[in-house]
Scaffold this motif. Structure first.
Motif, PDB file in Angstrom:
ATOM      1  N   TYR A  38      27.343  26.744  52.930  1.00 21.56           N
ATOM      2  CA  TYR A  38      27.007  26.306  51.582  1.00 21.56           C
ATOM      3  C   TYR A  38      27.121  27.455  50.580  1.00 21.56           C
ATOM      4  O   TYR A  38      27.671  27.306  49.484  1.00 21.56           O
ATOM      5  N   GLN A  39      26.592  28.615  50.964  1.00 20.91           N
ATOM      6  CA  GLN A  39      26.601  29.752  50.039  1.00 20.91           C
ATOM      7  C   GLN A  39      28.013  30.234  49.745  1.00 20.91           C
ATOM      8  O   GLN A  39      28.348  30.533  48.597  1.00 20.91           O
ATOM      9  N   ARG A  40      28.841  30.294  50.768  1.00 22.77           N
ATOM     10  CA  ARG A  40      30.219  30.762  50.558  1.00 22.77           C
ATOM     11  C   ARG A  40      30.990  29.792  49.663  1.00 22.77           C
ATOM     12  O   ARG A  40      31.720  30.209  48.757  1.00 22.77           O
ATOM     13  N   ALA A  41      30.824  28.502  49.898  1.00 21.94           N
ATOM     14  CA  ALA A  41      31.513  27.508  49.067  1.00 21.94           C
ATOM     15  C   ALA A  41      30.991  27.542  47.640  1.00 21.94           C
ATOM     16  O   ALA A  41      31.763  27.436  46.672  1.00 21.94           O
ATOM     17  N   ALA A  42      29.686  27.700  47.487  1.00 17.89           N
ATOM     18  CA  ALA A  42      29.091  27.736  46.149  1.00 17.89           C
ATOM     19  C   ALA A  42      29.547  28.966  45.373  1.00 17.89           C
ATOM     20  O   ALA A  42      29.853  28.884  44.169  1.00 17.89           O
ATOM     21  N   GLN A  43      29.587  30.097  46.040  1.00 19.45           N
ATOM     22  CA  GLN A  43      30.039  31.322  45.369  1.00 19.45           C
ATOM     23  C   GLN A  43      31.464  31.193  44.886  1.00 19.45           C
ATOM     24  O   GLN A  43      31.810  31.620  43.779  1.00 19.45           O
ATOM     25  N   ALA A  44      32.317  30.577  45.688  1.00 15.84           N
ATOM     26  CA  ALA A  44      33.723  30.426  45.317  1.00 15.84           C
ATOM     27  C   ALA A  44      33.898  29.469  44.146  1.00 15.84           C
ATOM     28  O   ALA A  44      34.821  29.635  43.331  1.00 15.84           O
ATOM     29  N   ALA A  45      33.003  28.480  44.040  1.00 10.95           N
ATOM     30  CA  ALA A  45      33.165  27.447  43.013  1.00 10.95           C
ATOM     31  C   ALA A  45      32.333  27.699  41.756  1.00 10.95           C
ATOM     32  O   ALA A  45      32.521  27.005  40.748  1.00 10.95           O
ATOM     33  N   GLY A  46      31.421  28.658  41.817  1.00 10.29           N
ATOM     34  CA  GLY A  46      30.507  28.834  40.691  1.00 10.29           C
ATOM     35  C   GLY A  46      29.382  27.819  40.713  1.00 10.29           C
ATOM     36  O   GLY A  46      28.800  27.479  39.682  1.00 10.29           O
ATOM     37  N   ALA A  47      29.072  27.331  41.909  1.00 12.90           N
ATOM     38  CA  ALA A  47      27.965  26.396  42.094  1.00 12.90           C
ATOM     39  C   ALA A  47      26.730  27.163  42.582  1.00 12.90           C
ATOM     40  O   ALA A  47      26.768  28.389  42.744  1.00 12.90           O
ATOM     41  N   THR A  48      25.640  26.457  42.835  1.00 12.70           N
ATOM     42  CA  THR A  48      24.411  27.113  43.282  1.00 12.70           C
ATOM     43  C   THR A  48      23.851  26.408  44.508  1.00 12.70           C
ATOM     44  O   THR A  48      24.075  25.216  44.718  1.00 12.70           O
ATOM     45  N   VAL A  49      23.131  27.179  45.319  1.00  6.41           N
ATOM     46  CA  VAL A  49      22.370  26.644  46.444  1.00  6.41           C
ATOM     47  C   VAL A  49      20.899  26.882  46.126  1.00  6.41           C
ATOM     48  O   VAL A  49      20.478  28.026  45.940  1.00  6.41           O
TER      49      VAL A  49
ATOM     50  N   LEU B  40      33.402  21.368  45.595  1.00  4.48           N
ATOM     51  CA  LEU B  40      32.376  21.770  44.640  1.00  4.48           C
ATOM     52  C   LEU B  40      33.018  22.168  43.312  1.00  4.48           C
ATOM     53  O   LEU B  40      34.088  22.777  43.287  1.00  4.48           O
ATOM     54  N   GLN B  41      32.340  21.834  42.226  1.00  5.72           N
ATOM     55  CA  GLN B  41      32.785  22.232  40.898  1.00  5.72           C
ATOM     56  C   GLN B  41      31.775  23.212  40.302  1.00  5.72           C
ATOM     57  O   GLN B  41      30.624  23.295  40.741  1.00  5.72           O
ATOM     58  N   LYS B  42      32.203  23.943  39.317  1.00  8.58           N
ATOM     59  CA  LYS B  42      31.315  24.890  38.650  1.00  8.58           C
ATOM     60  C   LYS B  42      30.096  24.147  38.107  1.00  8.58           C
ATOM     61  O   LYS B  42      30.231  23.106  37.466  1.00  8.58           O
ATOM     62  N   GLY B  43      28.929  24.683  38.398  1.00  3.28           N
ATOM     63  CA  GLY B  43      27.689  24.071  37.938  1.00  3.28           C
ATOM     64  C   GLY B  43      27.079  23.087  38.915  1.00  3.28           C
ATOM     65  O   GLY B  43      25.945  22.643  38.721  1.00  3.28           O
ATOM     66  N   ASP B  44      27.818  22.733  39.981  1.00  2.00           N
ATOM     67  CA  ASP B  44      27.264  21.834  40.993  1.00  2.00           C
ATOM     68  C   ASP B  44      26.102  22.507  41.716  1.00  2.00           C
ATOM     69  O   ASP B  44      25.999  23.743  41.771  1.00  2.00           O
ATOM     70  N   ARG B  45      25.237  21.678  42.291  1.00  2.00           N
ATOM     71  CA  ARG B  45      24.056  22.182  42.976  1.00  2.00           C
ATOM     72  C   ARG B  45      23.989  21.609  44.393  1.00  2.00           C
ATOM     73  O   ARG B  45      24.208  20.421  44.594  1.00  2.00           O
ATOM     74  N   ILE B  46      23.674  22.472  45.342  1.00  2.00           N
ATOM     75  CA  ILE B  46      23.369  22.050  46.705  1.00  2.00           C
ATOM     76  C   ILE B  46      21.887  22.331  46.922  1.00  2.00           C
ATOM     77  O   ILE B  46      21.419  23.456  46.708  1.00  2.00           O
ATOM     78  N   LEU B  47      21.136  21.317  47.335  1.00  2.00           N
ATOM     79  CA  LEU B  47      19.698  21.458  47.545  1.00  2.00           C
ATOM     80  C   LEU B  47      19.410  21.448  49.041  1.00  2.00           C
ATOM     81  O   LEU B  47      19.844  20.540  49.761  1.00  2.00           O
ATOM     82  N   VAL B  48      18.683  22.461  49.507  1.00  2.00           N
ATOM     83  CA  VAL B  48      18.409  22.607  50.937  1.00  2.00           C
ATOM     84  C   VAL B  48      16.921  22.798  51.174  1.00  2.00           C
ATOM     85  O   VAL B  48      16.190  23.307  50.331  1.00  2.00           O
ATOM     86  N   GLY B  49      16.476  22.388  52.370  1.00  3.96           N
ATOM     87  CA  GLY B  49      15.107  22.667  52.777  1.00  3.96           C
ATOM     88  C   GLY B  49      14.933  24.144  53.080  1.00  3.96           C
ATOM     89  O   GLY B  49      15.896  24.857  53.382  1.00  3.96           O
ATOM     90  N   ARG B  50      13.688  24.612  53.021  1.00  2.00           N
ATOM     91  CA  ARG B  50      13.430  26.036  53.232  1.00  2.00           C
ATOM     92  C   ARG B  50      13.780  26.487  54.639  1.00  2.00           C
ATOM     93  O   ARG B  50      14.083  27.663  54.883  1.00  2.00           O
TER      94      ARG B  50
END
Length: 394
Positions: A120-131, A100-110
């Protein structure tokens, strides 16, 4: 269709059915006799010739398992990996994707399963990405049209839990696949509650990764799982770690396998895998559509019966076809405590808290739900036994 005589025979070939009322097939179903025999036979073989030697003797049976699993989901056998759990399979595939790179987005179902979401959240937090959560329709199901409006070049992947763990909803996974395929975005499906309950066709789904534990509706043993990785997606994945099976060294260079077995390890519980092989073969023989129609009909009957009990609140989402999972609560009873009280009567259900499906549970203001999940092994008498037990606790 499955005849009453066939069902009676299948029940007779399931040793655990005479030990209590099993309504936790979404957690772990009961092993068929054929799976138990396969496990015991291989353990005996290991005791006689040694575990390493025994594994070599059944290599063809393990390959047959991959081939049967591929038939089950309309894939090729080189797209199947045998894993120890759905979590290990999904986690391994996600960890192998480009970082993941900063600004990347992961889209998930509810309804994303909590284990996937945590990764997903841990990887996003480390990279500056969002879920980000894909909007839902009024019935709680994923809104593929809204997903299409969310797509841009920053979307790293789309992830969907097809049949959620906290109720009878069946998301439209095919509609999501059409959106991701058009956008060229990786699509990961958690099919833990789907495999063995609804027909699965990875070509129609257009997914890149799909996983399922073997212990649920497939009726395999714990410690087994299937991972599908689309062949055209495989070379985009660099496993976080490898061993002598997934990347053997030749000419001073480790060479990754060119099939999904790059995610397998040389160490495996072969007896359990052979148990899974027997369960998968049974599902293929009986027909998943036939099996799922029985469990769905029983779940529908259960919803109707529980709705007649004033102290019961039902929490299933979705309109139209629903799965064999029934989510409910009994007024004045914590779901986990209710599960334990029913177990004292040898009625076995499940219970989920917020961590299992955090986005959906929080959106609906639910702290926990009790869960009765049906199999083709169950009967209408089982529905009535559960209902009467709950009425006796009111």
């Amino acid at each position: 269709m499955i005849s009453p005589e066939q069902l009676a025979q299948l029940r007779a070939q399931t040793p655990g059915l005479d030990k209590g009322l099993h309504l936790n097939h979404a957690g772990a179903s009961l092993l068929p006799q054929a799976a138990l025999q396969a496990i015991h036979a291989h353990l005996d073989l290991e005791a006689q010739v040694g575990p390493m030697e025994a594994a070599l003797l059944v290599a063809d049976k393990l390959q047959a398992l991959r081939e049967d699993a591929a038939r089950l989901i309309n894939a090729s056998s080189d797209e199947i990996a045998l894993m120890t759990s759905g979590s290990s399979g999904f986690g391994s595939a996600f960890a192998a994707m480009p970082r993941l790179q900063k600004g990347d987005r992961i889209l998930v179902g509810r309804q994303e399963w909590g284990g996937n979401l945590a990764n997903y959240q841990r990887a996003a937090q480390a990279a500056g990405a969002t879920v980000e959560t894909i909007p839902s329709h009024a019935d709680g199901s994923v809104n593929a049209s809204a997903l299409a409006q969310m797509m841009d070049k920053r979307v790293h992947l789309v992830s969907l839990t097809w049949l959620p763990a906290n109720g009878g909803l069946i998301n439209d996974a095919v509609a999501v696949g059409k959106v991701t395929a058009a956008a060229g975005v990786p699509y990961l499906i958690d099919a833990g509650q789907a495999l063995g309950q609804v027909p699965v066709d990875v070509q129609a789904l257009q997914c890149d990764v799909l996983k399922s534990a073997g212990r649920k509706h497939l009726r395999g043993p714990r410690g087994t799982a299937l991972l599908y990785v689309r062949k055209s997606f495989l070379d985009k994945l660099e496993p976080a770690w490898v061993d002598v099976s997934s990347a053997p060294i030749a000419s001073d260079e480790a060479q990754l396998r060119h099939d999904a077995r790059r995610f397998e390890t040389s160490e495996a519980a072969v007896a359990l895998q052979l148990g899974l092989a027997a369960s998968v073969k049974l599902a293929l023989t009986l027909g998943v559509e036939n099996l799922g129609s029985i469990s769905a009909a029983l779940a529908k009957a259960c919803r109707t019966r529980l709705a007649s009990i004033p102290a019961i609140s039902l929490h299933d989402l979705g309109e139209g076809a629903q799965s064999g999972i029934v989510a409910f609560n009994l007024r004045g009873h914590d779901a986990m405590a209710l599960k334990n009280r029913l177990a004292q009567q040898r009625i076995y259900i499940g219970a989920n808290g917020v961590p299992y499906t955090p986005l959906d549970m929080q959106a609906r203001g639910l702290h926990s739900i009790a869960r009765a999940s049906f199999s083709y092994l169950n009967t209408l008498d089982d529905v009535e036994q559960l209902a009467r037990a709950l009425e006796g606790m009111d």
